[in-house]
Scaffold this active site. Structure first.
Site, PDB file in Angstrom:
ATOM      1  N   CYS A 267       0.831  -1.201   0.000  1.00 41.64           N
ATOM      2  CA  CYS A 267       0.000   0.000   0.000  1.00 41.64           C
ATOM      3  C   CYS A 267       0.879   1.270   0.000  1.00 41.64           C
ATOM      4  CB  CYS A 267      -0.973  -0.038   1.168  1.00 41.64           C
ATOM      5  SG  CYS A 267      -2.352   1.080   0.909  1.00 41.64           S
ATOM      6  N   TYR A 268       0.939   2.008   1.103  1.00 40.26           N
ATOM      7  CA  TYR A 268       1.818   3.187   1.116  1.00 40.26           C
ATOM      8  C   TYR A 268       3.250   2.776   0.784  1.00 40.26           C
ATOM      9  CZ  TYR A 268       3.984   7.564   2.514  1.00 40.26           C
ATOM     10  OH  TYR A 268       4.700   8.731   2.506  1.00 40.26           O
TER      11      TYR A 268
ATOM     12  N   HIS B 179      -3.627  -5.130   1.047  1.00 46.94           N
ATOM     13  CA  HIS B 179      -3.071  -5.546   2.344  1.00 46.94           C
ATOM     14  C   HIS B 179      -3.110  -7.070   2.487  1.00 46.94           C
ATOM     15  CE1 HIS B 179      -2.584  -1.602   4.263  1.00 46.94           C
ATOM     16  NE2 HIS B 179      -3.601  -1.237   3.478  1.00 46.94           N
TER      17      HIS B 179
ATOM     18  N   SER C 145       1.455 -12.808  39.245  1.00 48.06           N
ATOM     19  CA  SER C 145       0.010 -12.637  39.421  1.00 48.06           C
ATOM     20  C   SER C 145      -0.741 -13.929  39.164  1.00 48.06           C
ATOM     21  CB  SER C 145      -0.492 -11.566  38.450  1.00 48.06           C
ATOM     22  OG  SER C 145      -0.453 -12.075  37.122  1.00 48.06           O
ATOM     23  N   GLY C 146      -0.069 -14.864  38.504  1.00 50.25           N
ATOM     24  CA  GLY C 146      -0.776 -16.084  38.118  1.00 50.25           C
ATOM     25  C   GLY C 146      -1.304 -15.988  36.687  1.00 50.25           C
ATOM     26  N   GLY C 147      -1.203 -14.797  36.092  1.00 46.16           N
ATOM     27  CA  GLY C 147      -1.576 -14.643  34.685  1.00 46.16           C
ATOM     28  C   GLY C 147      -0.489 -15.267  33.795  1.00 46.16           C
ATOM     29  N   VAL C 148      -0.800 -15.400  32.512  1.00 51.91           N
ATOM     30  CA  VAL C 148       0.122 -16.102  31.617  1.00 51.91           C
ATOM     31  C   VAL C 148       1.480 -15.400  31.524  1.00 51.91           C
ATOM     32  CG1 VAL C 148       0.482 -16.900  29.258  1.00 51.91           C
ATOM     33  CG2 VAL C 148      -1.782 -16.990  30.242  1.00 51.91           C
ATOM     34  N   ASP C 149       1.477 -14.077  31.384  1.00 53.19           N
ATOM     35  CA  ASP C 149       2.742 -13.375  31.140  1.00 53.19           C
ATOM     36  C   ASP C 149       3.682 -13.482  32.341  1.00 53.19           C
ATOM     37  OD1 ASP C 149       1.395 -12.693  28.893  1.00 53.19           O
ATOM     38  OD2 ASP C 149       1.013 -10.616  29.476  1.00 53.19           O
ATOM     39  N   SER C 150       3.149 -13.207  33.537  1.00 56.57           N
ATOM     40  CA  SER C 150       4.050 -13.245  34.689  1.00 56.57           C
ATOM     41  C   SER C 150       4.430 -14.687  35.021  1.00 56.57           C
ATOM     42  CB  SER C 150       3.450 -12.521  35.895  1.00 56.57           C
ATOM     43  OG  SER C 150       2.358 -13.226  36.434  1.00 56.57           O
ATOM     44  N   SER C 151       3.534 -15.634  34.749  1.00 51.65           N
ATOM     45  CA  SER C 151       3.860 -17.043  35.025  1.00 51.65           C
ATOM     46  C   SER C 151       4.980 -17.533  34.124  1.00 51.65           C
ATOM     47  CB  SER C 151       2.632 -17.932  34.819  1.00 51.65           C
ATOM     48  OG  SER C 151       1.596 -17.546  35.674  1.00 51.65           O
TER      49      SER C 151
END
Ligand code: XMP
Length: 518
Positions: free
Chosen positions: A84-85, A175, A228-234
């Site tokens: 595109c651009y 695109h 925190s137990g979330g995916v990223d910090s785990s």
């Protein structure tokens, strides 16, 4: 940090530049996005890309002073794909012509038909004599640059696909990175294969290299991590633990705003299964005490965010000799995007993070996920042996149940909310819907209503159920449960959770709503 073949995406500010990177990473090709105004000759030399992609963008190459690719690129000797651009600036810079408007703007679905000669990046296209693509352009190329030929046309873009195969310059008006160009991924695959990429970006390799890099960065020093137990910090914690073992201590701050059984599950999983140094900071009384009587959403967020930092700091100070703070920062957070809108955007919500901590505590950062997209973090989690049920968990916000309890927070309300949420999620899992949904949760509404149960009058809380589909949390659609499912869930919640006599299903998309209620 890691050793592998590299592709450079030069960003001209398109809304979908990140999707280009996603398509390439799916092909096991490592790529980075950098804004056009940061890419000069020296950058090209040091980045040493094996191919370059020029993204789309909102500007017009016909405008004086509009963005350009660095001149050095044309003699750098690697394949270049302009989109595109990116296509338009390639044409303009190499001696073609781009014109503005003239009724040839094209937005949405279009069909490209091939010209007589075939082109390697279009291998596998045109099975039906034409191919659907997604266009979004106001300007168009009116004369192609010397050395280029046309390989595909559409009614409003006679130069939909052009190339100079001898120099390995390719340019498309549409695109290929969006889903509405169904064979777009194939075009990228063809492009990276001809550029010699072998698909060497794998999670197994990443894991090995990341572990080596963490060991080198940290040496024999200590690292702390807010888990925190979330995916990223785990995944961050487990990767670092695998690298440096006991030199890592995680602090799990329990603010009393977690879901049913959540604190116990997180602690058991990391302490018992991974044998990781884990401090379970049960500070629920402190948090709930400070939140007493507070009903303004921003005040709640600020109180929780501020306390979280204080508490984390208190425990971290007790870990002697800690020099590093581990953070689960992801690639989308570090991409320096090109902003054409100027001015600061409005704050909708103050997000919860530990942003200012490292400077305040004089800590250095370890961010082993900085190069990864969310789904790559999940893949790395699988590689590290995290259970599938953990990896596939819906996102859970830092302020926890506080923002699912509009108005004042009380222990009684939190208790009801936890139980209703557990029943709702159990229903979703039982019906096999969990993985089709981005996020589902219950909220307790700040009102009581009258009902009738048995022969008696009730005056109890109302629970709101929310479930949305989304790609990145920025926009969201309501999940279309059947009436049967909703009816069954309502019955279970009212039968199983004391204190609830009414259930609503929230059908608000984002926008105009947000995913969380506050
Ligand atoms: P909203 O409610 O802004 O949520 O539409 C978008 C996504 O962000 C999550 N969220 C947060 N995550 N800290 C977080 O870590 C926060 O303060 C926070 N607030 C919202 C929300 O759960 C959804 O996935």
């Amino acid at each position: 940090m890691t050793q592998h073949q590299r592709l450079l995406i030069i960003d001209f500010g398109s809304q979908v530049t990140q999707l280009i990177a996603r398509r390439l990473r799916e092909l096991n090709v490592y790529c980075e996005i950098h804004p056009y105004n940061k890419v000069d000759d020296a950058f090209l030399q040091s980045f040493a890309p094996q191919a370059v992609i020029l993204s789309g963008g909102p500007d017009s190459v016909t405008r004086q002073g509009s963005p350009r690719a660095p001149e050095a690129l044309w003699s750098f000797g690697v394949p270049v794909l302009g989109i595109c651009y990116g296509q338009q600036t390639m044409m303009q810079q190499l001696g073609g012509l781009v014109e503005h408007g003239h009724g040839t703007a094209e937005f949405g679905r279009a069909f490209v038909t091939p010209t007589a000669e075939s082109l390697s990046i279009l291998d596998g296209w045109f099975a039906d004599g034409r191919e659907q693509v997604w266009m979004s352009h106001g300007d168009h190329v009116s004369k192609i640059a010397p050395g280029f030929q046309v390989y595909g046309t559409s009614p409003n873009a006679p130069f939909a696909v052009t190339a100079d195969p001898a120099r390995h310059f390719y340019a498309v008006q549409f695109h290929p990175e969006v889903h509405h160009t169904p064979k777009g991924a194939k075009l990228y695959e063809n492009f990276v294969r001809l550029a010699g990429f072998t698909g060497d970006w794998t999670m197994g390799l990443y894991r090995e290299q990341a572990i080596a890099a963490i060991r080198q960065q940290v040496g024999d020093k200590k690292v702390i991590c807010a888990l925190s137990g979330g995916v990223d910090s785990s995944v961050t914690a487990i990767l670092i633990h695998e690298s440096i073992g006991d030199q890592l201590t995680c602090v799990f701050v329990d603010h009393g705003l977690l879901r049913l059984g959540e604190a116990e599950q997180v602690v058991a999983m990391f302490r018992d299964n991974y044998n990781l140094n884990l401090i379970h900071a049960d500070e629920s009384e402190l948090f709930l005490g400070r939140l007493e009587g507070v009903s303004d959403p921003e005040r709640k967020r600020k109180i929780i965010g501020g306390l979280f930092i204080d508490v984390f700091q208190k425990y971290a100070n007790g870990i002697e000799g800690a020099e590093f703070l581990a953070q689960g920062t992801l690639y989308p957070d570090v991409i320096e995007s090109v902003s054409f809108s100027g001015g600061p955007s409005v704050t909708i919500k103050s997000h919860h993070n530990v942003g200012g901590l490292p400077e305040k505590m004089g800590l250095k950062l370890v961010e082993p996920l900085r190069e990864l997209f969310k789904d790559e973090v999940r893949a790395l989690g699988r590689e590290l042996g995290l259970p599938a049920s953990f990896i596939g968990r819906h996102p859970f916000p830092g302020p926890g149940l506080a923002i699912r309890c509009p108005g004042e927070i009380t222990v009684e309300k939190l208790d009801i909310l936890r139980q209703a949420d557990a029943v709702y999620i159990d229903q979703i899992r039982k019906h096999g819907l969990y993985d089709d949904i981005w996020q589902a949760f219950a909220a307790i509404l700040p009102m009581k209503t009258v009902g009738v149960m048995g022969d008696g009058r009730t005056y109890d809380y109302a629970v709101g159920l929310r479930a949305v589909t989304s790609v990145d949390g920025m926009t969201a659609d309501t999940y279309p449960f059947t009436h049967d499912f909703l009816g069954e869930t309502m019955t279970r919640i009212i039968n199983e959770v004391k204190g609830v006599n009414r259930v609503f299903y929230d059908i608000t998309s984002k926008p105009p709503g947000t995913i969380e209620l506050e």
